[in-house]
Motif scaffolding. Sequence first.
Motif, PDB file in Angstrom:
ATOM      1  N   LYS A  36       5.927  55.913  20.155  1.00  0.00           N
ATOM      2  CA  LYS A  36       6.728  56.880  20.906  1.00  0.00           C
ATOM      3  C   LYS A  36       6.253  58.297  20.631  1.00  0.00           C
ATOM      4  O   LYS A  36       6.114  59.120  21.541  1.00  0.00           O
ATOM      5  N   SER A  39       2.912  58.808  22.259  1.00  0.00           N
ATOM      6  CA  SER A  39       2.982  58.855  23.717  1.00  0.00           C
ATOM      7  C   SER A  39       3.169  60.271  24.222  1.00  0.00           C
ATOM      8  O   SER A  39       2.869  60.590  25.357  1.00  0.00           O
ATOM      9  N   LEU A  40       3.650  61.179  23.333  1.00  0.00           N
ATOM     10  CA  LEU A  40       3.816  62.571  23.724  1.00  0.00           C
ATOM     11  C   LEU A  40       2.486  63.205  24.100  1.00  0.00           C
ATOM     12  O   LEU A  40       2.426  64.172  24.844  1.00  0.00           O
ATOM     13  N   THR A  42       0.436  62.225  26.058  1.00  0.00           N
ATOM     14  CA  THR A  42       0.177  62.100  27.491  1.00  0.00           C
ATOM     15  C   THR A  42       1.366  62.556  28.326  1.00  0.00           C
ATOM     16  O   THR A  42       1.333  62.430  29.541  1.00  0.00           O
ATOM     17  N   ASP A  43       2.406  63.068  27.666  1.00  0.00           N
ATOM     18  CA  ASP A  43       3.628  63.434  28.381  1.00  0.00           C
ATOM     19  C   ASP A  43       3.793  64.941  28.566  1.00  0.00           C
ATOM     20  O   ASP A  43       4.887  65.410  28.817  1.00  0.00           O
ATOM     21  N   GLN A  45       4.125  68.311  30.226  1.00  0.00           N
ATOM     22  CA  GLN A  45       4.550  68.672  31.578  1.00  0.00           C
ATOM     23  C   GLN A  45       3.858  69.955  32.026  1.00  0.00           C
ATOM     24  O   GLN A  45       3.933  70.969  31.340  1.00  0.00           O
ATOM     25  N   HIS A 146       5.158  66.875  19.163  1.00  0.00           N
ATOM     26  CA  HIS A 146       4.612  65.801  18.317  1.00  0.00           C
ATOM     27  C   HIS A 146       5.208  65.871  16.916  1.00  0.00           C
ATOM     28  O   HIS A 146       5.597  64.846  16.334  1.00  0.00           O
ATOM     29  N   SER A 149       8.954  64.828  16.949  1.00  0.00           N
ATOM     30  CA  SER A 149       9.164  63.389  17.133  1.00  0.00           C
ATOM     31  C   SER A 149       8.975  62.631  15.824  1.00  0.00           C
ATOM     32  O   SER A 149       9.577  61.577  15.612  1.00  0.00           O
ATOM     33  N   GLU A 156      14.919  63.586  22.321  1.00  0.00           N
ATOM     34  CA  GLU A 156      13.970  63.601  23.436  1.00  0.00           C
ATOM     35  C   GLU A 156      13.334  64.984  23.519  1.00  0.00           C
ATOM     36  O   GLU A 156      14.013  65.980  23.724  1.00  0.00           O
ATOM     37  N   VAL A 158      10.699  67.430  25.487  1.00  0.00           N
ATOM     38  CA  VAL A 158      10.019  67.607  26.774  1.00  0.00           C
ATOM     39  C   VAL A 158       9.141  68.853  26.665  1.00  0.00           C
ATOM     40  O   VAL A 158       9.624  69.976  26.769  1.00  0.00           O
TER      41      VAL A 158
END
Length: 462
Positions: A36, A39-40, A42-43, A45, A146, A149, A156, A158
């Motif tokens: 998880k 995965s940030l 590639t997340d 925004q 990162h 997390s 969460e 973002v």
Amino acid sequence: YLMFDMDDGIVALKKQLIEKDMEIAALKKKLGQIQKANSLLTDLQDKVSALSPLKNTLTNDDILRYSRQLLLPELGVKGQMSLSNTSVLVVGCGGLGCPLAQYLAAAGIGRLGLLDYDEVELSNLHRQVLHTEKTRGLPKALSAAHALSRLNSRVECVPYHLKLSSANALYLIGQYPFMLYCSDNVPTRYLVNDACVLSGKPLVSASALRMEGQLTVYNHRGGPCYRCLHPIPPQPDTVTNCSDGGVLGVVPGIMGCLQALEVLKIASGQPSSFGQQLLIFDGQEGRFRAIKLRARRAECDVCGETPAVTELLDYEAFCGMAATDKCRRLNLLTAEQRISVQEYRGIVDSASPHLLLDVRPKVEVDICRLSTSINIPLVSLEERKANEVNLLKEKIKELKQRPNTDAPLPVFVVCKLGNDSQKAVQILEKMSGAELEQITVKDISGGLIAWANKIDPSFPQY
């Protein structure tokens, strides 16, 4: 007896199997958390998109994690539930944004929007504590997400790697109940303020410079907005940021923690301490003091009774400066009044008689200097301090005697970036032929940073 021994062996094996299953389950959970977090990567925004509502509940792990604050009567289970279902947008993942995001994540805020268009640099690390040497070059929003997390995978994060603008601010801010301003430029400050007023959101704002910090909560429970106190933007050449003036890393850390405290109080249903007060921190003296702010202005352009600002503006045009936290670049002189570092290098190589005047403060000259320069700080020229002016006169007289000529002596002025040196050129031009002998004055464009980048890579940058 043989049957008894076999039964004991089977029981022991079953026990080992259960233990291994528990170890595997724990490893799977840890792997899930790592995946998880990873995965940030590639997340990130690069545009604003819709967010889903938060519907968090307290798990047994949450109760254990937050147990020390759950015991507080001011918070309790109800307050913790409010935190876990609250979204907060942090504008600026730097010296203020890093510590406040860290404490909000640790406290269990449900969602953290992390907005920053900059990337991690080595000079950030003394104060921007979520970033590391390994994340140099990464977008700050991503580096912060990162790190957070790894601290609390239940939050969460973002990360937004984009510039906040008049085109996206209202839609983005509309998705977050709380705004935290942690940036370092004037246009963005006005943009965020106006967007919060138009969206009906409170703005928890702080700043830090050198050894001092300030904090207040704008547009909260009838209190003033930023424009109420500062209806007219400052002149560009009067604005100082951390790159220009410096900052002790712990000072933004203190102010960021205080921002986090105000958000946690408001989000859990407690009143803010600074809705109509400005908190001032003096790190040199180790003191805090609070100043009562005037009430909301009825004639304020954005939150007044008949507002003139009903939609977001071009804030760079309004403020007359770029919306960036980088060192500002002034353009006070004509091209004829400036030379490039390459041109100055040619003058040095030709051994042409001239004076190199470094107008940085002494504390910067102690970091690095060009050996042929003399140092007279800009402030000494502005105030016409006798000792410094006499030193300049003597140096000009000495250099003019060497070639034995009556021609004006060329004077080249340098500073860190070529901003203060331009101001100094304007002062020296007025002094030439009056307070000083006749001289020709030019600014070295880009200053010592340009010298390090284009002429001498071994020259220190700061």
